[in-house]
Design a protein around this motif. Structure first.
Motif, mmCIF file in Angstrom:
data_model
loop_
_atom_site.group_PDB
_atom_site.id
_atom_site.type_symbol
_atom_site.label_atom_id
_atom_site.label_comp_id
_atom_site.label_asym_id
_atom_site.label_seq_id
_atom_site.Cartn_x
_atom_site.Cartn_y
_atom_site.Cartn_z
ATOM 1 N N TYR A 287 -8.226 0.436 3.320
ATOM 2 C CA TYR A 287 -6.853 -0.059 3.501
ATOM 3 C C TYR A 287 -6.610 -0.474 4.948
ATOM 4 N N ARG B 168 -4.346 -4.251 -4.573
ATOM 5 C CA ARG B 168 -4.570 -5.031 -3.359
ATOM 6 C C ARG B 168 -6.011 -5.573 -3.343
ATOM 7 N N GLY C 283 -4.803 6.786 -0.604
ATOM 8 C CA GLY C 283 -6.127 7.195 -0.123
ATOM 9 C C GLY C 283 -7.251 7.051 -1.139
ATOM 10 N N LYS C 284 -6.957 6.487 -2.321
ATOM 11 C CA LYS C 284 -8.013 6.374 -3.339
ATOM 12 C C LYS C 284 -9.153 5.461 -2.874
ATOM 13 N N CYS C 285 -8.788 4.394 -2.150
ATOM 14 C CA CYS C 285 -9.828 3.456 -1.700
ATOM 15 C C CYS C 285 -10.792 4.154 -0.735
ATOM 16 N N CYS D 101 0.855 -1.201 0.000
ATOM 17 C CA CYS D 101 0.000 0.000 0.000
ATOM 18 C C CYS D 101 0.887 1.247 0.000
ATOM 19 N N ILE D 102 0.552 2.202 -0.864
ATOM 20 C CA ILE D 102 1.343 3.441 -0.925
ATOM 21 C C ILE D 102 0.600 4.601 -0.238
ATOM 22 N N ARG D 103 -0.450 4.258 0.508
ATOM 23 C CA ARG D 103 -1.224 5.264 1.258
ATOM 24 C C ARG D 103 -1.720 6.413 0.373
ATOM 25 N N PRO E 250 -4.148 1.353 -6.884
ATOM 26 C CA PRO E 250 -3.035 1.249 -7.835
ATOM 27 C C PRO E 250 -2.069 0.119 -7.477
HETATM 28 S S1 SF4 Z 1 -5.948 2.544 -2.811
HETATM 29 FE FE1 SF4 Z 1 -5.904 2.248 -0.604
HETATM 30 S S2 SF4 Z 1 -4.890 0.235 -0.305
HETATM 31 FE FE2 SF4 Z 1 -4.490 0.866 -2.427
HETATM 32 S S3 SF4 Z 1 -2.519 1.887 -2.304
HETATM 33 FE FE3 SF4 Z 1 -4.063 3.501 -2.105
HETATM 34 S S4 SF4 Z 1 -4.405 3.703 0.136
HETATM 35 FE FE4 SF4 Z 1 -3.290 1.766 -0.221
#
Ligand code: SF4
Ligand code: SF4
Length: 439
Positions: free
Chosen positions: A383, A419, A370-372, A366-368, A416
């Motif tokens: 996440y 996950r 925040g899209k999820c 996870c790259i943090r 991205p």
């Molecule tokens: S979408 Fe969520 S789980 Fe995926 S990289 Fe971004 S913050 Fe992490």
């Protein structure tokens, strides 16, 4: 925020062009029909036929095993060949009634007889729906007679017909809105007879302007019915999102739509109500979309419940080449299947087959970004929930509202790092829910 949509959600490639312009084709089964006794939420149905019995189209072959359960009706005439465990879409072996089709389609007495539903009492309507074995055909399989029996009829303000059909690739509800709009309106009028104070709303995403226009023309003189155009966005057809978009009322996992004054049923369920009440025809068929880039001629079929998935795929010309992934349902919320030798049940909406498995891409950390979080329609923290799930931290997961997740898959779709957020969260959710049930 306006009322025509909901927070979060995503726009996906919808793939609907593959099958949306092809009229629904009636397909008669060739092989034996298989009727699992579990094809709804609630107690399994109980068989009321035995091996060797002759059955007719429209005959009850298994009866509801409790209040939250549903009858199962034969879609063909023939002979009960076996009552034994058979494989279902979920990968389980489920006790099933197997009927050898005699291809004569002889019906029970009174089958298909027209009935003036305006003269029926509420109890009569509810009883007909119950006897017809109708369940929510949008995928959940909740028995419809239970949904139509809230604690207090006078507290229902809205009867909402879910015509959003926002899952990518699926077009069966869209075809029904074009091909059988009168049955949808008739079904809604029957439901409105149960709830005298309620307003009827047929809610359709604005990517189906022809369906909206047709339904509006046919309801122009109906003072209690409105056709509402909704913003095209996934998961607009989710019950919580739909109720919010149409009424501004909020639902959570502990509330039923009736708790906020709403009854919601999808298009095909409403047609089934009409067929049962006005045409004496119980639930014996499904409209199934067979589609995806691995299918030779994607299209929609009107099929007898109990037909084999393999027969449907064959009727759609078979596969172009061996698919990488076959899904029962749509790509966002469907179930991957490993055998096509499984029967169509009341909750089958589609068979979607792909040459490449998009989900097979390797996960990275996870790259943090925040899209999820941004796209979650329920404003959860996917996440974090997935991390808690991976650590089996049930308490933390529950505290962070993990049980509210509806499994829409928006978070996995936008991630991205690819996950499998939705799968981890839903897995943990089912573990916690199962423990709660036992407690
Ligand atoms: S979408 Fe969520 S789980 Fe995926 S990289 Fe971004 S913050 Fe992490
Ligand atoms: S699957 Fe659950 S957590 Fe992910 S976006 Fe949908 S509701 Fe939110």
């Amino acid at each position: 925020m306006g009322k025509s949509t909901f927070p979060g959600g995503i726009h996906t490639y919808d793939g609907k062009n593959l099958s949306k312009d092809k009229p629904t084709r009636v397909l008669l089964p060739k092989g034996n029909l298989v009727f699992p006794l579990v094809q709804h939420i609630g107690a399994p149905a109980k068989p009321i036929v035995a091996k060797g019995d002759k059955v007719l189209v429209g005959q009850k072959i298994a009866e509801a095993g409790g209040f939250i359960s549903a009858n199962i009706i034969s879609s063909v005439s023939g002979t009960v060949k076996e009552i034994e465990k058979r494989l279902t879409v979920q990968g389980n072996m489920v006790e099933s009634i197997v009927i050898e089709n005699d291809n004569e389609y002889q019906t029970i007495e009174g089958f298909g007889k027209e009935r003036d539903y305006t003269k029926l009492t509420k109890d009569e309507i509810r009883n007909i729906v119950k006897e017809a074995g109708i369940v929510g055909l949008g995928g959940a399989g909740f028995p419809t007679h239970v949904k139509l029996t809230p604690k207090d009829d006078s507290k229902i303000d809205y009867v909402i017909v879910n015509g959003a059909e926002c899952e990518p690739y699926l077009t069966s509800d869209y075809r029904m809105m074009l091909e059988e709009p009168e049955a949808i309106i008739g079904g809604l009028k029957i439901m409105l007879q149960l709830f005298e104070k309620a307003k009827g709303i047929i809610a359709v995403e604005d990517n189906k302007p022809d369906a909206i226009q047709k339904l509006r023309e046919l309801t122009a003189k109906e003072s209690r019915i409105e056709v509402r155009s909704l913003k095209t966005k996934y998961p607009q057809g989710g019950e919580r999102q739909l109720v919010y978009a149409v009424t501004g009322r909020k639902l959570n996992s502990k509330k039923l739509p009736s708790d906020v004054g709403c009854v919601v049923d999808n298009v095909d369920t409403v047609i089934s109500i009409y067929m049962a009440v006005a045409r004496s025809t119980p639930l014996i068929r499904r409209i199934v979309t067979v589609t995806g880039d691995a299918v030779k001629t994607p299209q929609n079929f009107n099929v007898a419940i109990g037909i084999d998935y393999g027969e449907l795929i064959e009727a759609a010309g078979g596969f172009i080449e061996r698919p990488e992934k076959i899904i029962s349902g749509g790509p966002m919320m469907g179930t991957a299947i490993y055998s096509t030798n499984v029967p169509v049940t009341k909750i089958t909406s589609a068979i979607t087959a792909f040459l490449h498995d998009q989900a097979a891409v390797e996960e990275s950390p996870c790259i943090r970004c925040g899209k999820c979080v941004q796209k979650c329609p329920l404003q959860l923290m996917p996440y974090q929930l997935a991390a808690l799930s991976n650590r089996s931290d049930e308490e933390g997961f529950t505290k962070l509202d993990g049980l509210e997740c509806c499994g829409c898959g928006c978070c996995s779709y936008v991630c991205p790092a690819k996950r499998s957020l939705s799968q981890s969260i839903m897995h943990m959710r089912s573990v916690v829910m199962a423990k709660k049930k036992k407690a």
